[in-house]
Design a protein around this motif. Structure first.
Motif, mmCIF file in Angstrom:
data_model
loop_
_atom_site.group_PDB
_atom_site.id
_atom_site.type_symbol
_atom_site.label_atom_id
_atom_site.label_comp_id
_atom_site.label_asym_id
_atom_site.label_seq_id
_atom_site.Cartn_x
_atom_site.Cartn_y
_atom_site.Cartn_z
ATOM 1 N N GLU A 271 37.749 45.712 31.364
ATOM 2 C CA GLU A 271 36.420 45.272 31.756
ATOM 3 C C GLU A 271 35.399 46.342 31.336
ATOM 4 O O GLU A 271 35.630 47.532 31.504
ATOM 5 C CB GLU A 271 36.424 45.148 33.275
ATOM 6 C CG GLU A 271 35.247 44.418 33.839
ATOM 7 C CD GLU A 271 35.527 43.993 35.282
ATOM 8 O OE1 GLU A 271 36.251 44.713 35.993
ATOM 9 O OE2 GLU A 271 35.026 42.937 35.676
ATOM 10 N N SER B 228 40.743 41.494 37.273
ATOM 11 C CA SER B 228 40.833 42.823 36.654
ATOM 12 C C SER B 228 41.916 43.660 37.318
ATOM 13 O O SER B 228 42.643 44.399 36.652
ATOM 14 C CB SER B 228 39.495 43.548 36.749
ATOM 15 O OG SER B 228 38.502 42.817 36.089
ATOM 16 N N ASP C 242 40.185 41.578 29.141
ATOM 17 C CA ASP C 242 39.436 41.355 30.379
ATOM 18 C C ASP C 242 38.007 40.902 30.085
ATOM 19 O O ASP C 242 37.180 41.701 29.651
ATOM 20 C CB ASP C 242 39.435 42.635 31.230
ATOM 21 C CG ASP C 242 39.053 42.338 32.684
ATOM 22 O OD1 ASP C 242 38.456 41.265 32.943
ATOM 23 O OD2 ASP C 242 39.362 43.179 33.553
HETATM 24 MG MG LIG Z 1 36.884 41.710 36.604
#
Ligand SMILES: [Mg+2]
Ligand SMILES: Nc1ncnc2c1ncn2[C@@H]1O[C@H](COP(=O)(O)OP(=O)(O)O)[C@@H](O)[C@H]1O
Lengths: 241, 306
Positions: A89, A47, A165
């Protein structure tokens, strides 16, 4: 790796959170039109890599080129304007905006209304459920619907490069399959270059052209996805074989 | 006056007072919504608006402009007051809040308090400590119906307040910039990823909120006939309570909260010993928060489900 066609090229990128050294010299190169994936365990820095590309986190060192242009010092809103988009994310849906408004925000920088309408129809054809949820508040959608909305919203900017993500995180296996098929379809329909971050290594390597394996802030393997799928090292650590 | 017309009269008064509280409360709630900060300087911005109003209106009156061009006078007074305070609001944000955006909440809060004291003292020094009379441009004419009475000034103020609130709703729900403002309030990082310049949307919030407060300041001046450097305090307390009651961060909440606080205050003063009216206001506030901590229309949680 030398790659004259690279849409995105990272060279020795370092990122810190305070004194936590999260990215320890990442280099990779993604070609126009391909699907590349970045796999690795929780906390590896996947991320962070995406957030550093987008300028949300600043790279303390290294170079990031988008279509040959250095972007490592740009703010996120400038990176977006160049044609990069992201589903971060946790989806990050605007909870008190409707599905429709969330999609509209995806096209925030666009002025070509007619084309935006076309892309909206395209998103609805990819994810028909979103059309049924048009007026519903983002915060009240199910996890799967939010994921579709997050991807749809990212597509509404008509990006050249799409960063995803962990789109499969927390979704039922059947839904995971739908999402991966759609990612493949997006790439084929529009030629959008996709950089996919995943813990689901099997699926990610299955649909991608190039794969990168990340461990504690470093890229430890880089190859064609088909090769990685056969690699003993990857099989043992990530494919559970 | 029989009971029903008495009641009608109180309702008129409640709507009148409530809409002024709502306008002020919007400033608190919008700023809180976007940067999670109580703008303690908001009461002073409201007062500054009242002062700009009295200065401009007095000047226009001396020119004899009020008699000949009444509507234009009102437009000039409100536009000048609101734009001046909008600029002041942006300046406050730039000087006192922006540099602290990533620091602790306590620093920002202290900075807000400091700004409030600074502006209050600035007005005391420049405008003096005594009451300043507002030209009474509306007179005492009004409309009587069913035994109740509403003055032309009240009608004008209620219509303008409602128009401003409707305008605000249209802005935040229908325009590109308004939606960007809501997106910024809900998730800053995501807003930036979509290309929204959040410095700009925060600036716009600090224009609109204070400008609405300034309009309320002029309204208070027009109605009560006087302004003073510390008049912001009592309105600030009520409007802040209204914002909290409605659910801080919620625009419809601030409107509803203002109306409720105005109603409680007016009804209490009408039927019961008026010395207790403020106590009652806060008792109701505390009771509502006890049962619904996020306020009447506030969001229980702003987290997105994963
Ligand atoms: Mg992550
Ligand atoms: N906001 C943050 N503050 C401090 N450390 C962080 C933050 N975000 C991530 N990290 C740390 O950076 C490392 C990489 O995290 P991340 O990029 O989220 O990994 P991944 O996405 O691969 O799970 C981890 O050690 C994590 O604890």
């Amino acid at each position: 790796m030398t790659n004259p066609q690279a849409i995105l090229k990272l060279t020795d990128v370092h990122t810190y959170y305070g004194n936590i050294h999260a990215l320890k010299g990442i280099s990779c190169s993604i070609s126009k039109g391909e699907i590349a994936c970045l796999i690795g365990a929780n906390g590896a820095g996947k991320s962070t890599t995406l957030m550093t590309i987008f300028g949300v986190q600043r790279a303390s060192q290294g170079k990031i080129l988008f279509n040959g242009k250095p972007i490592q010092d740009l703010k996120p809103e400038k990176v977006a304007a160049l044609g990069v988009s992201q589903t971060p994310e946790g989806r990050q849906i605007f909870p008190r905006m409707s599905t429709y408004e969330n999609l509209e925000m995806g096209a925030f920088l666009r002025r070509d209304k007619g084309e935006v309408q076309k892309d909206l129809e395209w998103v609805f054809s990819l994810f028909p459920v979103l059309k049924d949820r048009m007026g519903q508040l983002g915060g009240t959608l199910s996890g799967g619907e939010q994921q579709m909305l997050a991807i749809g919203r990212a597509l509404m900017s008509r990006p050249e490069l799409l960063l995803l993500d962990e789109p499969s995180l927390g979704l039922a296996p059947k839904l995971v399959e739908v999402i991966f098929e759609t990612i493949l379809q997006i790439n084929q329909d529009s030629g959008t270059t996709i950089f996919l971050v995943e813990q689901n290594a099997n699926m990610a390597l299955g649909i991608s052209d190039t794969g990168y394996v990340m461990e504690t802030g470093k890229i430890v393997l880089a190859d064609k996805s088909s090769v990685l799928l056969e690699s003993e090292q990857v099989k043992k650590a990530y494919l559970g074989e | 006056m029989d009971l029903s017309s008495f009641l009608l009269q109180q309702i008129i008064n409640a709507v009148f007072l409530g809409s002024i509280y709502s306008l002020i409360a919007l400033g608190y709630t919008m700023v809180y919504g976007i940067i999670e900060l109580i703008n303690f300087a908001h009461g002073e911005l409201f007062t500054a608006g009242a002062f700009i109003g009295v200065i401009v209106l007095t000047a226009l009156q001396q020119m004899g402009f009020v008699e000949t061009h009444f509507v234009l006078t009102m437009i000039i007074v409100f536009v000048m007051s609101m734009s001046y305070v909008a600029v002041l609001g942006v300046a406050v944000e730039h000087v006192a809040y922006k540099p602290l955006r990533t620091s602790s909440r306590l620093s920002a809060l202290l900075s807000a308090l400091g700004m409030s004291i600074f502006l209050s003292n600035g007005m005391m020094l420049s405008q003096g400590v005594s009451d300043r009379a507002y030209p009474q441009v509306f007179g005492i004419e009004g409309i009587e119906f069913m035994g109740a009475r509403i003055t032309n000034g009240q009608i004008f103020i209620i219509i303008l307040a409602v128009a401003l609130m409707v305008g605000l709703q249209l802005f935040v729900h229908r325009t590109r910039l308004g939606k960007a403002m809501r997106a910024t309030a809900q998730n800053k990082t995501m807003a930036r990823i979509l290309g929204i310049d959040i410095d700009q949307t925060i600036r716009i919030t600090f224009m609109i909120g204070p400008a609405l407060g300034a309009a309320a300041g002029v309204m208070v001046g027009l109605h009560y006939g006087a302004v003073r450097f510390d008049m912001g305090f009592i309105f600030m307390i009520k409007a802040f309570a209204a914002a909290i009651l409605g659910g801080i961060g919620s625009i419809p909440g601030a409107m509803l909260g203002g109306l409720i606080i105005g109603t409680i205050e007016v009804m209490w003063a009408a039927f019961l010993p008026s010395a207790w009216k403020d106590v009652t206001t806060f008792t109701v506030l505390i009771m509502v928060l006890y049962f619904k901590p996020s306020g009447l229309l506030g969001e229980g949680t702003t987290e997105v489900r994963v």
